[in-house]
Design an enzyme around this catalytic site. Sequence first.
Site, mmCIF file in Angstrom:
data_model
loop_
_atom_site.group_PDB
_atom_site.id
_atom_site.type_symbol
_atom_site.label_atom_id
_atom_site.label_comp_id
_atom_site.label_asym_id
_atom_site.label_seq_id
_atom_site.Cartn_x
_atom_site.Cartn_y
_atom_site.Cartn_z
ATOM 1 C CD GLU A 78 -2.867 0.871 2.249
ATOM 2 O OE1 GLU A 78 -3.218 -0.216 2.748
ATOM 3 O OE2 GLU A 78 -3.768 1.987 2.462
ATOM 4 C CB VAL A 109 -0.170 -2.771 -4.995
ATOM 5 C CG1 VAL A 109 0.052 -3.350 -6.496
ATOM 6 C CG2 VAL A 109 0.148 -1.314 -5.597
ATOM 7 C CG ASP A 158 8.791 9.484 -5.747
ATOM 8 O OD1 ASP A 158 9.608 9.619 -4.882
ATOM 9 O OD2 ASP A 158 7.617 9.088 -5.250
HETATM 10 N N1 LIG Z 1 3.140 -3.991 -11.009
HETATM 11 C C1 LIG Z 1 3.692 -4.307 -9.720
HETATM 12 N N2 LIG Z 1 3.769 -5.656 -9.341
HETATM 13 C C2 LIG Z 1 3.942 -5.864 -8.011
HETATM 14 N N3 LIG Z 1 4.141 -5.023 -7.088
HETATM 15 C C3 LIG Z 1 4.009 -3.595 -7.500
HETATM 16 C C4 LIG Z 1 3.489 -3.239 -8.704
HETATM 17 N N4 LIG Z 1 3.440 -2.103 -8.601
HETATM 18 C C5 LIG Z 1 3.495 -1.608 -7.428
HETATM 19 N N5 LIG Z 1 3.677 -2.549 -6.582
HETATM 20 C C6 LIG Z 1 4.201 -2.536 -5.132
HETATM 21 O O1 LIG Z 1 3.389 -1.656 -4.678
HETATM 22 C C7 LIG Z 1 4.031 -0.704 -3.922
HETATM 23 C C8 LIG Z 1 3.474 0.665 -4.122
HETATM 24 O O2 LIG Z 1 3.188 1.155 -5.506
HETATM 25 P P1 LIG Z 1 3.282 2.555 -5.899
HETATM 26 O O3 LIG Z 1 4.510 3.179 -5.538
HETATM 27 O O4 LIG Z 1 2.800 2.571 -7.522
HETATM 28 O O5 LIG Z 1 2.014 3.038 -5.153
HETATM 29 P P2 LIG Z 1 2.147 4.307 -4.475
HETATM 30 O O6 LIG Z 1 0.991 4.604 -3.572
HETATM 31 O O7 LIG Z 1 2.127 5.777 -5.685
HETATM 32 O O8 LIG Z 1 3.201 4.644 -3.723
HETATM 33 P P3 LIG Z 1 4.207 6.000 -2.925
HETATM 34 O O9 LIG Z 1 3.431 6.009 -1.645
HETATM 35 O O10 LIG Z 1 5.507 5.692 -2.755
HETATM 36 O O11 LIG Z 1 3.573 7.257 -3.803
HETATM 37 C C9 LIG Z 1 5.473 -0.644 -4.733
HETATM 38 O O12 LIG Z 1 6.580 -0.122 -3.755
HETATM 39 C C10 LIG Z 1 5.417 -2.326 -4.900
HETATM 40 O O13 LIG Z 1 6.038 -2.870 -3.619
#
Ligand SMILES: Nc1ncnc2c1ncn2[C@@H]1O[C@H](COP(=O)(O)OP(=O)(O)OP(=O)(O)O)[C@@H](O)[C@H]1O
Length: 648
Positions: free
Chosen positions: A337, A343, A458
């Site tokens: 998350e 995710v 980022d």
């Molecule tokens: N395609 C994927 N396959 C597997 N795991 C994923 C994938 N995309 C994201 N994740 C997991 O989910 C996490 C969070 O994804 P993401 O960074 O896109 O979310 P966010 O809410 O934008 O995060 P942040 O708080 O960094 O902005 C990632 O660090 C990774 O562990």
Amino acid sequence: MAAGRPDVSRRREYYSYGYHKKEEVVRYKNGSRDAKLGHRGDDHKCKHGYPFLPNEHKGRGQAGLDDAPCVKNGEVSKCDDGVQLPPEKKFKFSPIIWDLEEKEVRISSKNRIALTSNALSCLKSPASSVSEVLNIVSDGDVAKSPVLENQVKALEELSSDKLLVASGSAESTTSDSRMSLSPPLPQKEQIGYDDLDKMQLEDDEFVPTKNISMSRWASDSDSPRNISLSDGEDSPKRESQASKMSTPESGEFCRESSGDGSRLSESDEVGVHLSNDEDAEIELEEDVMHTDKTHGDDTDFERLEVEEPIVPGHRSMNMLEGCRSVFEFERLNKINEGTYGIVYRARDKKTGKIVALKKVKMNVGRKEDYLEYGFPISSLREINILLSFIHPAIVDVKEVVMDDHNSVYMVMEYMEHDVKGLMESMKQPFSTSEVKCLMLQLLEGVKYLHDNWVLHRDLKTSNLLLDNRGKLKICDFGMSRQYGSPLKPYTSLVVTLWYRAPELLLGAKKYSTAVDMWSVGCIMAELLAKKPLFSGTSEVDQLEKIFKTLGTPTEKIWPGLSKLPGAKANFVKQPYNLLRKRFPAASFTGSPVLSELGFDLLNKFLTYDPEKRITVDDALNHEWFWEVPLPKSKEFMPTFPPQHAQNR
Ligand SMILES: Nc1ncnc2c1ncn2[C@@H]1O[C@H](COP(=O)(O)OP(=O)(O)OP(=O)(O)O)[C@@H](O)[C@H]1O
């Protein structure tokens, strides 16, 4: 575009079949893969050290090579005795067509939400960008789609003639000469914007206009960016890939082949700017500064500055067929998350394929950070970019799906690990050859972004995904944005603290690709050491940590430093660069070892002056990648137990 122009991001084929420094294989983005550029020795380069264009290069030792065009930073030019020096390219020109002076529409900040809301409506509908909203409005067939009906109605209220910005563009989409030849339009009358209570044109606030002919995309055959409205069997991805294959240069992804029924992306055509006042923008961003989160894993987001991101693949057109329901996927388990999304690992019931579903969190952060009905601007931005970009080192978003409650999910390829999580579970750090393999992939991905005028903003180890075949992919594009020249002021509150460049920490509002390169340096150090390089707890602490290791910068080594807003503060005075102590050439204490060349590259990433910081092209060509131990082939990268695949 000069045919045969080399893809500077040449993939080193030694990855898979050995290392041949003398026979470097170069790929061309026009698909003429494996054309040999020849020897990579100095005799192959011009006297300035840049490679010759292959179609000019007739072979080793050929006379007159100094006159041949060479390539610097992806720009073709001639060496000085060949008359023309490589243009000094500090900033790239944006391929987004801002230069249609007559059509440039700026919308006051109070109205930008209205327009982006409409954009989002269509995203839900599910086109993915402002440009598509405009397309949709102008296209009767599309408007008939039941999924779009409501949104289109809303847009119709603005009436098609009022939105001549859109419809006018669409009508003339087949005209290749449109960009340069269309006569100046008396925009006010044509748009009828007086009637538009939600739009406010501010002629006197146009940014200096640029001309496509100034850009590196310019060529004799410059034509407006076209989006194929293929209704054939081409998948959006294939369509996109096809366009990519046919484009011989990275920057030309945005010019897709035109054909019958093709249309332009109005975001390009019209140059709709949803920011009207840079000062106000800065002021607002300075407000944001007060709420800056200082924890290493926190990020802060700016408002949408809607220069629509460049969309090399722009595969969203086929999405007008309507998005699928999330119930077509079986949810397996939660992966992670983040601030903006949860995710999940899931299975596509139709194909049985495992995917990652990122559910967009609504109403996250400050009010300015999301649209009126709670959709985060960063997610809109991320979807828009990721649907468009296709690259082996960029996570692939396949489609957008929705549930009964109108929640939006991005369907992504599933990756077994993120690099941060992986390093936390690893006993030993990655070996040097593994770090090189990861770094090359990261740099290739960053190069693709920078070539397409996008700053990631980022980059960090938790945003690098790794699969069990050794493939690395960059994810989380919520912070990314398009950039151009001249640089416009952006918020400095980007990039997670630990990876944030010193110019950002010192409050610079004008910055460019160098901010990503600093982050790449921090990632390189972290990959080698298995722990973050600078783990500050606040901006000041972060700066102090950097200064204690790299030495306190001075105006002499970083001209312009003293003009940065934060530079007046009384920082620790540390005259020496002590980085080498943390990465010695030989170690008996367990410190990660780094050769002279490796240290040179790390130092170049962590150069204070952003103007002098290494570019992604130069990093990809750095000698460290050519010395032993050579980068490990992806196929030989270690595999790790999956972090998230519980039970199934
Ligand atoms: N395609 C994927 N396959 C597997 N795991 C994923 C994938 N995309 C994201 N994740 C997991 O989910 C996490 C969070 O994804 P993401 O960074 O896109 O979310 P966010 O809410 O934008 O995060 P942040 O708080 O960094 O902005 C990632 O660090 C990774 O562990």
